[in-house]
Design a protein around this motif. Structure first.
Motif, PDB file in Angstrom:
ATOM      1  N   VAL A  77    -102.337 -14.287 -63.615  1.00 53.96           N
ATOM      2  CA  VAL A  77    -101.626 -13.154 -64.208  1.00 53.96           C
ATOM      3  C   VAL A  77    -101.645 -13.269 -65.730  1.00 53.96           C
ATOM      4  O   VAL A  77    -101.686 -14.379 -66.291  1.00 53.96           O
TER       5      VAL A  77
ATOM      6  N   ILE B 254     -97.697  -6.622 -66.655  1.00 56.04           N
ATOM      7  CA  ILE B 254     -98.179  -7.806 -65.945  1.00 56.04           C
ATOM      8  C   ILE B 254     -99.459  -7.429 -65.218  1.00 56.04           C
ATOM      9  O   ILE B 254     -99.446  -6.570 -64.332  1.00 56.04           O
TER      10      ILE B 254
ATOM     11  N   PHE C 232    -102.810  -8.540 -62.938  1.00 51.29           N
ATOM     12  CA  PHE C 232    -103.292  -9.504 -61.952  1.00 51.29           C
ATOM     13  C   PHE C 232    -104.814  -9.434 -61.930  1.00 51.29           C
ATOM     14  O   PHE C 232    -105.387  -8.356 -61.767  1.00 51.29           O
TER      15      PHE C 232
END
Length: 320
Positions: free
Chosen positions: A187, A227, A229
């Protein structure tokens, strides 16, 4: 010129198209400092710039050019420390609360290479990092107008607090390795100019990260946490898995009672669903001037580091 890469300075300019401001709002705000309160005038609005720039470069014998740039974001102009005498304010500072969006238009024989998704993303990330280092909180540009004013109060104000964020784990991520039907996820957490990358978890669609970051927050109401990923690859560019883009205010509200909450991952176009979900934990630690020490036998490990950083500045913490 340096090596095989160079600029043709005779053909470089930033264009003649001015930036446009929309939804401009003006309000007064109070800035609490160790020396007392400052009355500030805050101008906040959306800035849009589609510049007809011309930046001509060469990579070896291959000519390339940037013929257009698009920048969109919420710009804040603060007149700090209103006074009744000239110059009427102690200083002025300018900044973005969140990183502005950027896009570039390439031309020339090398443009097809630069327009490749992975390469263009890297070019834009470098450009965005340079903008963030100058103009995205906690960074600001400004000028001190009153010679008797405190430089740090005007141009380097303290944050409202620290957001202690943990990306705990994720479930049902996309499988990017078609052989193993797994991914190697990690992440990237972005907030203001802050950017943090977690270690990679190998061969998992349900990774446990326990990745903790401490983010200085200038505005709980306006600042966002992003965030991303990603699936780590070694033979090619990394694959996008999903995204969370959350206002700090909403993140704190969702985690207020249990301390953690699940969030559905979205695509790059912010379409949620089908990409799994992530468990986040968040704690808000406001910075207070000369606050009494919390009554506890020993500081929590996560809070101890922040308290140490703030001790010399005379800051205290509430709600730790």
């Amino acid at each position: 010129y340096g090596g095989n890469f160079g600029f043709d300075l005779a053909e470089c300019h930033l264009g003649s198209t001015p930036a446009r401001f929309q939804d401009l709002r003006v309000n007064r705000a109070q800035q609490i400092t160790e020396g007392g309160a400052l009355d500030n005038l805050v101008l906040r609005g959306t800035v849009e710039w589609e510049g007809d720039i011309s930046i001509v470069t060469r990579l070896g014998a291959l000519p390339m050019a940037i013929r257009g740039v698009k920048l969109t974001g919420t710009l804040v102009i603060e007149c700090v420390g209103l006074m009744s005498r000239p110059p009427f304010v102690q200083g002025v500072r300018v900044f973005f609360v969140n990183p502005p969006s950027l896009d570039l238009e390439f031309q020339g024989r090398g443009s097809s290479v630069l327009e490749l998704r992975s390469i263009k993303r890297q070019v834009l990330e470098v450009l965005a990092r340079q903008v963030s280092n100058k103009l995205v909180v906690p960074n600001r540009m400004g000028v001190q107008l009153d010679k008797d004013a405190d430089y740090f109060r005007v141009l380097k104000p303290r944050p409202k607090g620290i957001l202690m964020l943990s990306v705990t784990r994720a479930e049902s991520l996309l499988a990017m390795d078609h052989v193993s039907q797994k991914s190697d996820p990690y992440v990237i957490v972005r907030c203001g100019a802050e950017c943090h990358r977690s270690p990679t978890v190998h061969c998992s669609l349900n990774p446990t990260f326990n990745f903790q970051v401490r983010l200085p927050i200038a505005s709980v109401r306006h600042q966002r946490v992003q965030i991303e990923f990603w699936d780590a690859d070694y033979a090619k560019s990394d694959d996008f898995l999903g995204l969370l883009d959350l206002p700090v205010e909403d993140l704190l509200a969702a985690t207020e009672y249990s301390g953690e909450a699940w969030f559905e991952l979205a695509s790059e176009d912010m379409v949620a669903g089908g990409r799994g979900r992530a468990l986040l934990a968040a704690v808000w630690c406001p910075l207070l001037l000369n606050a009494p020490a919390p009554q506890q036998s020993a500081p929590a490990p996560a809070a101890a580091g922040i308290s140490g950083l703030a001790a010399d500045a005379g800051w205290g913490f509430a709600g730790v």
